[in-house]
Motif scaffolding. Structure first.
Motif, PDB file in Angstrom:
ATOM      1  N   VAL A 154     -64.210-110.470  43.848  1.00  0.00           N
ATOM      2  CA  VAL A 154     -63.944-109.008  44.347  1.00  0.00           C
ATOM      3  C   VAL A 154     -63.155-108.250  43.138  1.00  0.00           C
ATOM      4  O   VAL A 154     -62.886-107.264  43.056  1.00  0.00           O
ATOM      5  N   GLY A 155     -62.575-109.091  41.956  1.00  0.00           N
ATOM      6  CA  GLY A 155     -61.916-108.593  40.850  1.00  0.00           C
ATOM      7  C   GLY A 155     -60.497-108.295  41.078  1.00  0.00           C
ATOM      8  O   GLY A 155     -59.853-108.591  42.204  1.00  0.00           O
ATOM      9  N   PRO A 156     -59.700-107.912  39.984  1.00  0.00           N
ATOM     10  CA  PRO A 156     -58.088-108.090  40.092  1.00  0.00           C
ATOM     11  C   PRO A 156     -57.674-106.720  40.789  1.00  0.00           C
ATOM     12  O   PRO A 156     -58.579-105.537  40.639  1.00  0.00           O
ATOM     13  N   GLY A 157     -56.741-106.780  41.647  1.00  0.00           N
ATOM     14  CA  GLY A 157     -56.244-105.456  42.413  1.00  0.00           C
ATOM     15  C   GLY A 157     -56.900-105.168  43.535  1.00  0.00           C
ATOM     16  O   GLY A 157     -56.574-104.238  44.175  1.00  0.00           O
ATOM     17  N   VAL A 158     -57.903-106.114  43.978  1.00  0.00           N
ATOM     18  CA  VAL A 158     -58.612-105.750  45.250  1.00  0.00           C
ATOM     19  C   VAL A 158     -58.182-106.886  46.331  1.00  0.00           C
ATOM     20  O   VAL A 158     -58.334-107.918  46.175  1.00  0.00           O
ATOM     21  N   ALA A 159     -58.015-106.209  47.652  1.00  0.00           N
ATOM     22  CA  ALA A 159     -57.436-107.112  48.607  1.00  0.00           C
ATOM     23  C   ALA A 159     -58.746-107.599  49.110  1.00  0.00           C
ATOM     24  O   ALA A 159     -59.797-107.045  49.494  1.00  0.00           O
ATOM     25  N   PHE A 160     -58.343-109.048  49.660  1.00  0.00           N
ATOM     26  CA  PHE A 160     -59.535-109.503  50.497  1.00  0.00           C
ATOM     27  C   PHE A 160     -58.789-110.364  51.483  1.00  0.00           C
ATOM     28  O   PHE A 160     -57.880-110.858  51.414  1.00  0.00           O
ATOM     29  N   ASP A 161     -59.594-111.105  52.318  1.00  0.00           N
ATOM     30  CA  ASP A 161     -59.194-111.853  53.444  1.00  0.00           C
ATOM     31  C   ASP A 161     -59.097-113.538  53.012  1.00  0.00           C
ATOM     32  O   ASP A 161     -60.231-113.913  52.510  1.00  0.00           O
ATOM     33  N   GLY A 162     -57.911-114.028  53.312  1.00  0.00           N
ATOM     34  CA  GLY A 162     -57.849-115.436  52.897  1.00  0.00           C
ATOM     35  C   GLY A 162     -58.415-116.509  54.089  1.00  0.00           C
ATOM     36  O   GLY A 162     -59.017-115.824  54.924  1.00  0.00           O
ATOM     37  N   PRO A 163     -58.779-117.561  53.637  1.00  0.00           N
ATOM     38  CA  PRO A 163     -59.439-118.276  54.560  1.00  0.00           C
ATOM     39  C   PRO A 163     -58.635-118.598  55.928  1.00  0.00           C
ATOM     40  O   PRO A 163     -57.313-118.562  56.162  1.00  0.00           O
ATOM     41  N   LEU A 164     -59.549-118.675  56.986  1.00  0.00           N
ATOM     42  CA  LEU A 164     -58.916-118.859  58.297  1.00  0.00           C
ATOM     43  C   LEU A 164     -58.371-120.307  58.717  1.00  0.00           C
ATOM     44  O   LEU A 164     -59.232-121.110  58.553  1.00  0.00           O
ATOM     45  N   ARG A 165     -57.127-120.490  58.819  1.00  0.00           N
ATOM     46  CA  ARG A 165     -56.457-121.772  58.955  1.00  0.00           C
ATOM     47  C   ARG A 165     -55.829-122.076  60.172  1.00  0.00           C
ATOM     48  O   ARG A 165     -55.263-120.902  60.803  1.00  0.00           O
ATOM     49  N   LEU A 166     -55.672-123.166  60.505  1.00  0.00           N
ATOM     50  CA  LEU A 166     -54.673-123.458  61.768  1.00  0.00           C
ATOM     51  C   LEU A 166     -53.616-124.459  61.252  1.00  0.00           C
ATOM     52  O   LEU A 166     -53.807-125.586  61.059  1.00  0.00           O
ATOM     53  N   GLN A 167     -52.424-123.572  61.317  1.00  0.00           N
ATOM     54  CA  GLN A 167     -51.019-124.173  60.789  1.00  0.00           C
ATOM     55  C   GLN A 167     -50.782-125.305  61.529  1.00  0.00           C
ATOM     56  O   GLN A 167     -50.116-126.374  61.448  1.00  0.00           O
ATOM     57  N   ALA A 168     -50.472-124.861  63.066  1.00  0.00           N
ATOM     58  CA  ALA A 168     -50.074-125.764  63.968  1.00  0.00           C
ATOM     59  C   ALA A 168     -51.173-126.454  64.646  1.00  0.00           C
ATOM     60  O   ALA A 168     -52.131-126.140  65.393  1.00  0.00           O
ATOM     61  N   LYS A 169     -51.317-127.826  64.100  1.00  0.00           N
ATOM     62  CA  LYS A 169     -52.434-128.760  64.607  1.00  0.00           C
ATOM     63  C   LYS A 169     -52.176-129.151  66.151  1.00  0.00           C
ATOM     64  O   LYS A 169     -52.995-129.344  66.975  1.00  0.00           O
ATOM     65  N   GLY A 170     -50.915-129.231  66.713  1.00  0.00           N
ATOM     66  CA  GLY A 170     -50.684-129.086  68.134  1.00  0.00           C
ATOM     67  C   GLY A 170     -51.406-128.283  69.170  1.00  0.00           C
ATOM     68  O   GLY A 170     -51.561-128.665  70.116  1.00  0.00           O
ATOM     69  N   ALA A 171     -51.931-127.111  68.450  1.00  0.00           N
ATOM     70  CA  ALA A 171     -52.489-126.167  69.297  1.00  0.00           C
ATOM     71  C   ALA A 171     -53.699-126.609  69.695  1.00  0.00           C
ATOM     72  O   ALA A 171     -54.421-126.311  70.806  1.00  0.00           O
ATOM     73  N   LEU A 172     -54.398-127.859  69.187  1.00  0.00           N
ATOM     74  CA  LEU A 172     -55.547-128.560  69.668  1.00  0.00           C
ATOM     75  C   LEU A 172     -55.399-129.162  70.976  1.00  0.00           C
ATOM     76  O   LEU A 172     -56.377-129.304  71.809  1.00  0.00           O
ATOM     77  N   LEU A 173     -54.228-129.454  71.341  1.00  0.00           N
ATOM     78  CA  LEU A 173     -53.849-130.056  72.706  1.00  0.00           C
ATOM     79  C   LEU A 173     -53.981-129.059  74.164  1.00  0.00           C
ATOM     80  O   LEU A 173     -53.794-129.470  75.160  1.00  0.00           O
ATOM     81  N   ALA A 174     -53.928-127.701  73.429  1.00  0.00           N
ATOM     82  CA  ALA A 174     -53.899-126.542  74.797  1.00  0.00           C
ATOM     83  C   ALA A 174     -55.059-126.721  75.603  1.00  0.00           C
ATOM     84  O   ALA A 174     -55.006-126.432  76.820  1.00  0.00           O
TER      85      ALA A 174
END
Length: 235
Positions: A154-174
């Motif tokens: 994308v080049g310097p100074g251009v905003a882009f989306d970061g990777p989709l991550r699951l920080q709280a692994k306990g959500a897998l039990l929902a």
């Protein structure tokens, strides 16, 4: 010398054999074909429930907020240092997984109005597998995890989306938690009633205390004869 043989007429009588002595051999083991059918249905239900995790991943990638990043010629930074996009991604996954647990369990109960341990285990295992599959599918469909390569593209100074991550692994039990709660509620409201316990054979013929007569004790023969032979008392 050998001990004298016992004549055939003096042989001890053989003990009678009862068919109840070996129920496992007659019915194919504990549970028999009924248990085998329950296990097959449970395995199929677990696979079908887990397969719906792909839809969970699609919805998570579509609805979850993405973390905006920005880079210069050397490093990559968060565009909004006070943003809560990562927390929102975890919350979105938790709510979606819980909803999938409720919906899949309700669908299984609609077509199969029986409970049992194999069904509960199938819903829990299928829910865990479906949540894990949704997590992996959402990350795979989201932006690339190679942040440095994405920043170069994308080049310097251009905003882009970061990777989709699951920080709280306990959500897998929902998902399995939602499945168990839904199964308990639906079984209590719409499940078949529990069968009445059988009356023991020594109580059959007698009647309980609900206004029913109980069996009267038998009067001894000598007491009846003595009562009949006694002359009536003079008034």
């Amino acid at each position: 010398m050998t001990a004298p043989l016992t004549p055939r007429d003096n042989q001890p009588p053989e003990e009678p054999r009862h068919p109840e002595a070996a129920p496992a051999a007659d019915h194919g083991g504990l549970g028999g074909p009924e248990l085998a059918r329950e296990l097959r249905e449970g395995a199929l239900i677990a696979l079908l429930v887990a397969a719906t995790g792909v839809l969970l991943g699609l919805l998570w990638n579509w609805l979850a907020p993405h973390v905006p990043l920005i880079a210069d010629t050397r490093n990559v930074y968060l565009k909004n240092t006070e943003g809560e996009e990562s927390i929102g991604a975890d919350g979105t996954f938790l709510l979606l997984a819980f909803a999938f647990g409720v919906l899949t369990t309700a669908a299984v109960f609609l077509f199969r109005r029986r409970g049992g341990i194999p069904l509960v285990v199938a819903l829990v295992v299928g829910g865990l597998l479906g949540a894990a599959l949704g997590w992996l599918t959402g990350m795979w469909l989201g932006p690339t995890p190679d942040v440095a390569e994405h920043a170069k593209q994308v080049g310097p100074g251009v905003a882009f989306d970061g990777p989709l991550r699951l920080q709280a692994k306990g959500a897998l039990l929902a998902w399995p938690i939602g499945a168990m709660l839904t199964q308990l509620v639906l079984s209590a409201l719409f499940g078949p009633p529990d069968p009445e316990p059988e009356v023991p054979y020594w109580l059959q013929g007698q009647q309980g205390p609900q206004g029913q007569q109980e069996q009267q004790p038998e009067v001894p023969q000598w007491l009846r004869e003595n009562h009949e032979q006694r002359p009536p008392s003079e008034g």
